[in-house]
Scaffold this motif. Structure first.
Motif, short mmCIF file in Angstrom:
data_model
loop_
_atom_site.label_atom_id
_atom_site.label_comp_id
_atom_site.label_asym_id
_atom_site.label_seq_id
_atom_site.Cartn_x
_atom_site.Cartn_y
_atom_site.Cartn_z
N ASP A 1 -9.68 -4.82 3.70
CA ASP A 1 -9.86 -6.28 3.79
C ASP A 1 -11.16 -6.71 3.12
OD1 ASP A 1 -7.52 -6.46 5.20
OD2 ASP A 1 -8.45 -6.83 7.16
N LEU A 2 -11.17 -7.96 2.73
CA LEU A 2 -12.39 -8.54 2.15
C LEU A 2 -12.40 -10.02 2.49
CD1 LEU A 2 -13.72 -7.71 -1.42
CD2 LEU A 2 -14.07 -9.92 -0.37
N TYR A 3 -13.45 -10.44 3.21
CA TYR A 3 -13.58 -11.83 3.63
C TYR A 3 -14.39 -12.62 2.60
CZ TYR A 3 -12.29 -10.13 8.32
OH TYR A 3 -11.66 -9.56 9.41
N ILE A 4 -14.03 -13.88 2.43
CA ILE A 4 -14.80 -14.80 1.59
C ILE A 4 -15.28 -15.95 2.48
CG2 ILE A 4 -12.71 -16.07 0.90
CD1 ILE A 4 -14.05 -16.65 -1.79
N VAL A 5 -16.51 -16.40 2.27
CA VAL A 5 -17.06 -17.50 3.06
C VAL A 5 -18.20 -18.14 2.28
CG1 VAL A 5 -18.58 -15.89 4.30
CG2 VAL A 5 -18.16 -18.16 5.26
N ASN A 6 -18.30 -19.47 2.35
CA ASN A 6 -19.46 -20.15 1.77
C ASN A 6 -19.96 -21.27 2.68
OD1 ASN A 6 -17.54 -22.17 1.38
ND2 ASN A 6 -18.26 -22.69 -0.67
N LEU B 1 -23.13 -24.48 -0.96
CA LEU B 1 -21.74 -24.09 -1.16
C LEU B 1 -21.53 -23.20 -2.37
CD1 LEU B 1 -19.97 -27.49 -0.37
CD2 LEU B 1 -20.08 -25.48 1.09
N MET B 2 -22.42 -23.29 -3.37
CA MET B 2 -22.22 -22.49 -4.59
C MET B 2 -22.49 -21.01 -4.36
SD MET B 2 -23.21 -25.72 -5.10
CE MET B 2 -24.98 -25.82 -5.41
N ASP B 3 -23.21 -20.67 -3.31
CA ASP B 3 -23.47 -19.26 -2.98
C ASP B 3 -22.31 -18.74 -2.15
OD1 ASP B 3 -25.87 -19.20 -4.34
OD2 ASP B 3 -27.05 -19.75 -2.59
N VAL B 4 -21.42 -18.02 -2.80
CA VAL B 4 -20.19 -17.55 -2.17
C VAL B 4 -20.38 -16.09 -1.74
CG1 VAL B 4 -17.72 -17.19 -2.46
CG2 VAL B 4 -18.85 -19.12 -3.60
N ARG B 5 -20.11 -15.82 -0.45
CA ARG B 5 -20.35 -14.51 0.12
C ARG B 5 -19.03 -13.77 0.33
NH1 ARG B 5 -22.79 -18.33 2.63
NH2 ARG B 5 -21.79 -18.17 4.69
N PHE B 6 -19.03 -12.49 -0.02
CA PHE B 6 -17.91 -11.60 0.26
C PHE B 6 -18.40 -10.56 1.28
CE2 PHE B 6 -14.91 -11.73 -3.68
CZ PHE B 6 -14.91 -13.12 -3.63
N ALA B 7 -17.56 -10.26 2.27
CA ALA B 7 -17.91 -9.26 3.29
C ALA B 7 -16.78 -8.25 3.40
CB ALA B 7 -18.18 -9.93 4.63
N ARG C 1 -15.56 -26.13 1.08
CA ARG C 1 -16.25 -25.35 2.13
C ARG C 1 -15.26 -24.40 2.77
NH1 ARG C 1 -17.87 -26.68 7.78
NH2 ARG C 1 -16.70 -28.63 7.50
N LEU C 2 -15.59 -23.10 2.71
CA LEU C 2 -14.68 -22.07 3.19
C LEU C 2 -15.25 -21.39 4.43
CD1 LEU C 2 -13.85 -20.38 -0.23
CD2 LEU C 2 -12.21 -21.61 1.20
#
Length: 584
Positions: free
Chosen positions: A92-97, A106-112, A155-156
């Motif tokens: 799995d890989l989550y996306i969130v900003n 919002l432009m800094d998008v993080r993957f976990a 916004r995610l």
């Protein structure tokens, strides 16, 4: 003690950092967008499973993400525990900003990515990359006039973009339907995911080599030692209360400065930070979410004590009061596009100005303190496609006890640098008419500030709109211990023989441009350190020969006498400055 021998401990510590370094390098090398591939506006790290505490971050990552990804991982774990977000599975890989869930703008998008070792979930691998656009009012996302976060872009919350190794096409289509130049985002998404895969492989190899028990014990010991090292450094600060303040030019909507008031207290081996006297929440996008506010304090301390290992232990002796009721604790739906790039640097500036009172030989005068965010969005008729050009720019560093400030340095918050102009000209329909040193912008001092840059970019074809979210246009970076402020940020837009200067000086959006129009920016210089009258004559003469300052600037800033031959009159200068020092 952990029972891990010192040699093994050192190797594991270096190994953890190397995992993060390799993730950073893989991310930049495979990214599509110049802001990541060339400017390195990204970061990677390893985070504890439940608390989100930072285990390790690469030395090549942006410091401002040190704290924010820690809070992001914590929020992700909390939402999973509460059943709000789906529990992880391998692959799995989550996306969130979402800024309010441990983010920035919002432009800094993080993957976990959940990291499993032999079937057991151990920690989070996480990275953040600056996407050039996430929708919103203006291309590039840096809206200077937004009054709610929805105007800034998509916004995610944390959602699984990859499920058991496969991309969720429906979520991907939702993202693409809400952003500009969507067809180009797959390159950055794949790069971001691949970088975490590299981290997964390298971290597995580290566990295979030393074993789960040894690595776990080493992580705990590394954290404890980082906390102790920070406490040792704090001993150099005398117990007491230190006050400072810094100012944001405006919020982009209301043309009045925003005040950051810091009360810093050293007591009982801890350093306490209280921002309670700061301005209330603002209408425009210069609010800061609390994770960015905390991270700004951490990165400022990291600048002062750079050899402390990057993990959560280093933050333990730092106690930050949550600045409730101020613009440094943004709550939904406050707009926040300027928080990480600009407000964070004013927070760090306030920390520097407080610390220089206590440990003047270890702290510099204020640096340029702005990322110089400039976005240009339009349609290129020659290539038949739209584009969003985003760039940041460097500025001068503050002078310090030993030397002058660095010229055209990276921003306070990270290692990101402006992409090469040749790359920008290849990607976008622009031509840089000028990219030069900004002479005279270094604040006067015994050790002067470094110089900013002066660039001018022309739109070659088609139509476009320009937007700016910068700072230090109303106030220059402050000098310390008698030093003068550095040159202020300037923005000029040249259109059809006229010059437009934004009302808010450093912030505006949606400025229409036609082919032949030019945008001219002068970034701030660093503040000066110490009394300018104590500057060595040889350094003044050198600066004059190199053209850094005009004769008039030397006369006004450094009290220099010019001879009839146009050179510095050493004897007269010495007498003048000696007399001024006596009079003072």
């Amino acid at each position: 003690m952990s029972g891990v021998d010192p040699l093994t401990l050192a190797v594991i510590q270096a190994g953890l950092q190397q995992v993060c370094n390799e993730m950073d390098i893989a991310f930049s090398r495979s990214a599509f967008s110049p802001v990541i591939a060339e400017a390195d506006d990204r970061s990677s790290g390893i985070y504890a499973l439940e608390t989100g505490d930072l285990i390790s971050q690469g030395e090549l990552g942006l410091p401002v993400f040190v704290g924010t990804m820690q809070y992001s991982a914590r929020e992700l774990s909390r939402r999973i525990a509460d059943g709000v977000t789906a529990a992880p599975e391998p692959g799995d890989l989550y996306i969130v900003n979402d800024p309010y869930l441990g983010g920035t703008h919002l432009m800094d998008v993080r993957f976990a990515k959940p990291f499993y070792y032999k079937g057991e979930l151990f920690c989070w691998l996480q990275n953040t990359g600056h996407w050039p656009d996430v929708g919103g009012m203006v291309p590039g996302g840096f809206s200077a006039k937004a009054t709610e976060v929805e105007q800034e872009g998509l916004r995610l919350p944390p959602v699984k973009l990859f499920k058991r190794g496969e991309m969720d096409r429906e979520i991907y289509q939702i993202i693409c339907s809400n952003i500009r130049i969507a067809d180009q985002r797959i390159g950055d998404i794949r790069a971001q995911a691949s970088a975490l895969a590299v981290g997964e492989t390298r971290l597995t190899e580290l566990f295979d080599r030393y074993g789960l028990a040894t690595v776990t014990a080493a992580i705990a010991e590394i954290r404890a030692r980082a906390a102790q090292l920070m406490r040792t450094y704090l001993e150099s600060i005398a117990d007491g209360v230190y006050h400072s303040e810094a100012f944001v030019d405006s919020d982009g909507v209301v043309n009045e400065p925003l005040r950051i008031a810091l009360r810093m207290t050293k007591a009982d081996g801890q350093l306490h930070f209280d921002f309670a006297g700061s301005s209330p929440p603002c209408r425009g996008p210069m609010n800061s979410v609390v994770s960015t506010t905390y991270s700004s304090v951490y990165l400022a301390m990291r600048h002062v004590f750079p050899d402390i290992p990057l993990n959560a232990g280093a933050f333990e002796p730092l106690v930050i009061e949550r600045p409730e009721g101020t613009f440094l604790d943004a709550r939904y739906p406050r707009p926040v596009s300027g928080c990480a790039a600009e407000v964070s640097q004013r927070i760090a500036e306030a920390v520097f100005l407080a610390l220089v009172q206590a440990i003047p030989t270890k702290v510099t005068a204020a640096p340029a303190g702005t990322s110089g965010n400039f976005a240009l969005g339009g349609y290129d008729p020659e290539r038949g496609r739209g584009y969003v050009m985003y760039q940041l720019s460097g500025g001068g560093y503050g002078g310090n006890a030993d030397q002058d400030g660095l010229t055209n340095g990276c921003s306070t918050i990270g290692i990101s640098k402006m992409p090469p102009v040749e790359v920008m000209e290849q990607y976008y329909p622009v031509l840089f008419r000028r990219f030069a040193l900004r002479e005279g912008s270094g604040g006067a001092g015994e050790h002067r500030g470094g110089f900013g840059v002066h660039y001018e970019v022309e739109l070659l074809r088609g139509e476009a709109t320009a937007s700016f979210v910068m700072d230090h246009g109303r106030f220059g970076p402050p000098g310390v211990l008698g030093g003068e402020e550095g040159g202020r940020n300037e923005v000029h837009v040249h259109r059809e023989g006229t010059v437009f200067i934004p009302e808010h000086l450093s912030k505006d959006q949606g400025i229409p441009l036609q082919a032949g129009d030019r945008v001219e920016v002068k970034t701030p210089g660093g503040g000066g350190y110490g009394d300018p009258l104590r500057r060595e004559f040889g350094l003044i003469e050198r600066d004059f020969r190199r053209g850094y300052y005009t004769a008039e600037e030397l006369q006004s800033l450094f009290s220099v006498v010019m001879g009839p031959d146009g050179e510095v009159d050493a004897l007269s200068t010495d007498r003048l400055r000696g007399g001024l020092r006596q009079a003072g």
